[in-house]
Write a protein that holds these residues in place. Structure first.
Motif, PDB file in Angstrom:
ATOM      1  N   LEU A   1      49.553  18.005  -1.881  1.00 20.75           N
ATOM      2  CA  LEU A   1      50.878  17.637  -0.952  1.00 20.75           C
ATOM      3  C   LEU A   1      51.026  16.407  -2.039  1.00 20.75           C
ATOM      4  O   LEU A   1      51.699  15.484  -2.151  1.00 20.75           O
ATOM      5  CB  LEU A   1      50.007  16.504   0.454  1.00 20.75           C
ATOM      6  N   MET A   2      50.240  15.894  -2.274  1.00 16.98           N
ATOM      7  CA  MET A   2      50.567  14.764  -3.600  1.00 16.98           C
ATOM      8  C   MET A   2      51.689  14.888  -4.682  1.00 16.98           C
ATOM      9  O   MET A   2      51.995  13.831  -5.633  1.00 16.98           O
ATOM     10  CB  MET A   2      48.684  13.938  -4.051  1.00 16.98           C
ATOM     11  N   SER A   3      51.144  16.172  -5.086  1.00 20.51           N
ATOM     12  CA  SER A   3      52.313  16.741  -6.101  1.00 20.51           C
ATOM     13  C   SER A   3      53.160  16.849  -5.598  1.00 20.51           C
ATOM     14  O   SER A   3      54.689  16.105  -6.403  1.00 20.51           O
ATOM     15  CB  SER A   3      51.749  18.012  -6.509  1.00 20.51           C
TER      16      SER A   3
ATOM     17  N   GLN B   1      63.747  24.303 -11.219  1.00 23.20           N
ATOM     18  CA  GLN B   1      64.346  25.701 -10.382  1.00 23.20           C
ATOM     19  C   GLN B   1      62.420  26.644 -10.711  1.00 23.20           C
ATOM     20  O   GLN B   1      62.703  27.514 -10.244  1.00 23.20           O
ATOM     21  CB  GLN B   1      65.015  26.939 -11.433  1.00 23.20           C
ATOM     22  N   ASP B   2      61.485  25.996 -11.113  1.00 28.02           N
ATOM     23  CA  ASP B   2      59.920  26.917 -11.638  1.00 28.02           C
ATOM     24  C   ASP B   2      59.459  26.370  -9.641  1.00 28.02           C
ATOM     25  O   ASP B   2      58.205  26.872  -9.733  1.00 28.02           O
ATOM     26  CB  ASP B   2      59.306  26.850 -12.864  1.00 28.02           C
ATOM     27  N   MET B   3      60.064  25.248  -9.707  1.00 30.45           N
ATOM     28  CA  MET B   3      59.034  24.922  -8.155  1.00 30.45           C
ATOM     29  C   MET B   3      59.125  25.702  -7.257  1.00 30.45           C
ATOM     30  O   MET B   3      59.957  25.978  -6.867  1.00 30.45           O
ATOM     31  CB  MET B   3      59.572  23.357  -8.553  1.00 30.45           C
ATOM     32  N   VAL B   4      58.706  25.665  -6.749  1.00 31.20           N
ATOM     33  CA  VAL B   4      58.269  26.046  -5.173  1.00 31.20           C
ATOM     34  C   VAL B   4      57.532  25.732  -3.551  1.00 31.20           C
ATOM     35  O   VAL B   4      56.336  24.957  -4.277  1.00 31.20           O
ATOM     36  CB  VAL B   4      57.046  27.923  -4.857  1.00 31.20           C
ATOM     37  N   SER B   5      58.233  25.503  -2.994  1.00 31.87           N
ATOM     38  CA  SER B   5      57.984  24.260  -2.153  1.00 31.87           C
ATOM     39  C   SER B   5      58.164  23.091  -2.725  1.00 31.87           C
ATOM     40  O   SER B   5      56.852  22.285  -2.408  1.00 31.87           O
ATOM     41  CB  SER B   5      57.353  24.855  -1.227  1.00 31.87           C
ATOM     42  N   GLY B   6      58.493  22.312  -3.787  1.00 31.42           N
ATOM     43  CA  GLY B   6      58.934  21.201  -4.429  1.00 31.42           C
ATOM     44  C   GLY B   6      57.752  21.470  -5.430  1.00 31.42           C
ATOM     45  O   GLY B   6      56.316  19.720  -5.871  1.00 31.42           O
ATOM     46  N   ILE B   7      56.896  22.116  -5.270  1.00 32.33           N
ATOM     47  CA  ILE B   7      55.368  22.006  -6.316  1.00 32.33           C
ATOM     48  C   ILE B   7      55.530  22.896  -7.315  1.00 32.33           C
ATOM     49  O   ILE B   7      55.501  24.275  -7.171  1.00 32.33           O
ATOM     50  CB  ILE B   7      54.559  22.697  -5.410  1.00 32.33           C
TER      51      ILE B   7
ATOM     52  N   ALA C   1      45.433  14.682 -12.450  1.00 33.89           N
ATOM     53  CA  ALA C   1      45.316  15.853 -13.033  1.00 33.89           C
ATOM     54  C   ALA C   1      46.782  16.401 -12.121  1.00 33.89           C
ATOM     55  O   ALA C   1      47.814  16.538 -13.416  1.00 33.89           O
ATOM     56  CB  ALA C   1      44.369  16.920 -12.736  1.00 33.89           C
ATOM     57  N   ALA C   2      47.315  16.535 -10.856  1.00 29.85           N
ATOM     58  CA  ALA C   2      48.474  16.983 -11.185  1.00 29.85           C
ATOM     59  C   ALA C   2      49.877  16.248 -11.048  1.00 29.85           C
ATOM     60  O   ALA C   2      50.808  17.013 -11.378  1.00 29.85           O
ATOM     61  CB  ALA C   2      48.158  16.627  -8.893  1.00 29.85           C
TER      62      ALA C   2
ATOM     63  N   ALA D   1      52.543  13.203   5.314  1.00 31.55           N
ATOM     64  CA  ALA D   1      51.179  13.861   5.536  1.00 31.55           C
ATOM     65  C   ALA D   1      50.216  12.760   5.054  1.00 31.55           C
ATOM     66  O   ALA D   1      48.712  13.408   5.396  1.00 31.55           O
ATOM     67  CB  ALA D   1      51.559  15.332   4.636  1.00 31.55           C
ATOM     68  N   LEU D   2      50.175  13.039   3.571  1.00 30.02           N
ATOM     69  CA  LEU D   2      49.075  11.880   3.453  1.00 30.02           C
ATOM     70  C   LEU D   2      48.633  11.120   3.721  1.00 30.02           C
ATOM     71  O   LEU D   2      47.944  10.244   3.842  1.00 30.02           O
ATOM     72  CB  LEU D   2      49.241  11.693   1.781  1.00 30.02           C
TER      73      LEU D   2
END
Length: 387
Positions: free
Chosen positions: A104-106, A122-128, A253-254, A376-377
């Motif tokens: 969620l933080m990511s 474009q490497d992100m999946v669901s914004g992560i 770290a994220a 959500a956070l």
């Protein structure tokens, strides 16, 4: 020193320091029922239920063999059984909460404005980013291994009612082996992230866990020195090491994996820190705000309300209250002691401190763009302040 060498050393220490610990309450305590729905809703935002986060590892041939042997413990009271059941059915839905918070933080922070060329939207999946998902899995593996290691039984306290001694000894061996297996997988995954700073952060979090366990105050009354001065400052420091450092540094770290600046990393760290402390305070309060009785299994002399109470009434009065709570047979009446503590301000002070940490967690993410993930956070932070 080589960061990976440091990690391997610290991982090996965890098993040694945890042996003999029965308490495995790390984000798996009873929590408010509304947290279940908050976690369930949040999982939809990150793309999949985080209860399956460690599935690749848990379904491996090596751990399947361990699971076959664990069946021998059925009928005993070895803690490894309850930990294993948590993977299959966790009615509290929060065993895997650390990984969910990292995801969620990511997503809440999104891509950095200073993103390096090797990180593409474009490497992100669901914004992560995939690396952030891998980090969340690593965080859960470390946490799960930690739980398994903490389930190692002190055989000096063994009684016939726990089960056959040879089965308890076997359970301890399985706890060591399965915990070490999970830690080894976490170590391998961490190296594959190819980010030295992230390796150092998670390595230091493991070191904090080891230090936190080492300095934990014994829970039993016999081991609890009644002359020792204890206060909430010390409690918070030790609780952060054993309960908060992994989440705080994983959130940081994220941000590092997405190339966010130090300010964003610091805010993510603060959220993880204050959420962890708020959650632990909430867990400690359950006995005093919901239960009608207490026993040696549920009552902890290290819980925040008890520590606050001792600090408020002073050592002399505390010792007197302990004597008054003993029965004719010199056994401790935990329900009576609980009632005595509730008469003072220790419980209300703990509630205030829990809300303080919840509010600090909320403050730390206000600079992130408004989104489902941030909401959500916020909901998780609010949920740990409700009783």
């Amino acid at each position: 020193d080589n960061p990976m060498t440091v990690i391997r050393f610290r991982l090996s220490c965890i098993g040694l320091l945890n042996r003999g610990q029965r308490n495995i309450s790390i984000f798996s305590n009873a929590t408010p029922s509304n947290l279940n729905k908050v976690v369930s809703d949040a999982e939809k935002i990150v793309g999949y239920p985080t209860s399956f986060m460690s599935l690749r590892c848990l379904l491996s041939d090596e751990l399947s063999n361990v699971a076959m042997h664990v069946r021998k413990l059925v009928g005993t009271k070895h803690p490894l059984l309850s930990t294993a059941r948590g993977f299959i059915y966790d009615s509290r839905n929060n065993l895997q909460m650390r990984g969910l918070v990292v995801l969620l933080m990511s997503k809440a922070a999104g891509p950095s404005q200073h993103t390096a060329s090797d990180l593409l939207p474009q490497d992100m999946v669901s914004g992560i980013y995939p690396s952030q998902r891998n980090l969340a899995e690593i965080t859960e593996l470390i946490h799960t291994a930690f739980l398994v290691h903490r389930g190692i039984v002190n055989l000096k306290e063994w009684t016939n009612s726990d089960g056959p001694l040879k089965d308890m000894q076997f359970g301890n061996k399985m706890s060591v082996l399965s915990g070490d297996f999970l830690l080894a997988n976490a170590c391998t995954g961490l190296a594959q992230l190819n980010n030295t700073k992230v390796v150092e952060l998670i390595s230091s979090a493991i070191g904090d866990l080891v230090q936190g366990i080492y300095h934990e105050i014994p829970n039993s009354l016999e081991d609890n020195s009644l002359t020792d001065e204890i206060n909430m400052v010390t409690w918070e420091e030790q609780t952060f090491l054993s309960h908060g450092a992994l989440l705080a540094k994983s959130c940081q770290a994220a941000m590092e994996l997405a190339k966010h600046d130090k300010d964003a990393q610091g805010l993510a760290y603060k959220y993880g820190k204050h959420l962890s402390l708020g959650h632990k305070l909430n867990s400690d309060l359950q006995l005093f705000v919901k239960s009608s009785s207490a026993d040696p299994e549920t009552f902890s002399f290290n819980s925040a309300p008890v520590v606050f109470h001792r600090q408020i009434v002073g050592q002399e009065r505390w010792c007197h209250q302990l004597q008054q709570a003993k029965t004719i047979g010199r056994q401790m009446d935990y329900t009576k002691l609980r009632s005595t503590i509730k008469l003072e301000k220790g419980v209300t002070s703990t509630i205030d401190l829990c809300r303080y940490h919840g509010n600090k967690a909320l403050e730390s993410i206000q600079c992130f763009p408004s989104s489902e993930a941030r909401s959500a956070l916020e909901n998780i932070a609010r949920a740990v302040t409700k009783f």
